[in-house]
Design an enzyme around this catalytic site. Sequence first.
Site, short mmCIF file in Angstrom:
data_model
loop_
_atom_site.label_atom_id
_atom_site.label_comp_id
_atom_site.label_asym_id
_atom_site.label_seq_id
_atom_site.Cartn_x
_atom_site.Cartn_y
_atom_site.Cartn_z
N ARG A 69 73.12 86.53 -48.18
CA ARG A 69 74.16 87.47 -47.70
C ARG A 69 73.53 88.81 -47.31
NH1 ARG A 69 74.27 91.37 -51.31
NH2 ARG A 69 74.05 90.91 -53.54
N GLY A 156 81.32 87.37 -49.20
CA GLY A 156 82.56 88.12 -49.06
C GLY A 156 82.64 89.40 -49.84
N VAL A 157 83.65 89.48 -50.75
CA VAL A 157 84.01 90.74 -51.41
C VAL A 157 84.06 90.54 -52.92
CG1 VAL A 157 85.79 92.52 -51.58
CG2 VAL A 157 85.43 91.33 -49.41
N ALA A 158 83.62 91.54 -53.67
CA ALA A 158 83.73 91.53 -55.13
C ALA A 158 84.45 92.80 -55.58
CB ALA A 158 82.35 91.45 -55.78
N CYS A 174 73.56 98.24 -54.83
CA CYS A 174 73.54 98.42 -53.37
C CYS A 174 72.46 99.39 -52.91
CB CYS A 174 74.91 98.85 -52.87
SG CYS A 174 76.21 97.69 -53.33
#
Length: 209
Positions: A69, A156-158, A174
């Site tokens: 990703r 996707g998204v967390a 990040c």
Amino acid sequence: MIKFITLQNLMDYQVTLKLMEDYVNKVINYNEPEIVYLVEHSEVYTAGTNYKQEELLNYGDIPVIYTGRGGKFTFHGPGQRVIYPILNLALPNRHKDLKLYIKMLEEWIINSLNYFGIKGYLIKDKVGIWIKVSKGEFAKIAAIGVRVRKWITYHGVAINISTDLCKFNGIIPCGLESSLVTSLNQLGIYVEMFEFDKIIQTEFNKIFK
């Protein structure tokens, strides 16, 4: 309407990754319908394609998985809702535009948080959704990292609901050394996962029609 599938119990990250990749292949080869997986992972640190090894600080006995990703290091674990939309951006009602797709994901999560009275922010050059916690200071509540193959999206998204935020101390989340993380619980919002899921599904259907 796109089907949401909730995977029960804590899911091993690699098992879920294979599930995603297998379904992406089915969409590409057999025109299977778009779906969205809702997952809660067992503890794991994952690294995106832009990671730097020095951003992995002290992972202890938590496994580290290197993924395909976008993005850098993040943590997944109990109390975090991870959402994996597998969408076909090549469909007539979609756009072959990865930046637009990410923008739509951001709008979706911000709208969902707004339902709980939480204002989400976007910060220039910082991917994800942020919450203002004090004057001039923001904490990340949702991470975004996606991949596209033949215009089929995955990863996707967390979103941190009741996540143990101490686990983020094992990494530089990040790649941002000074960044804080937060959760709905830390912000004083206590919601069951199934209740949160209802809201994100409602808001999803408003944006991804």
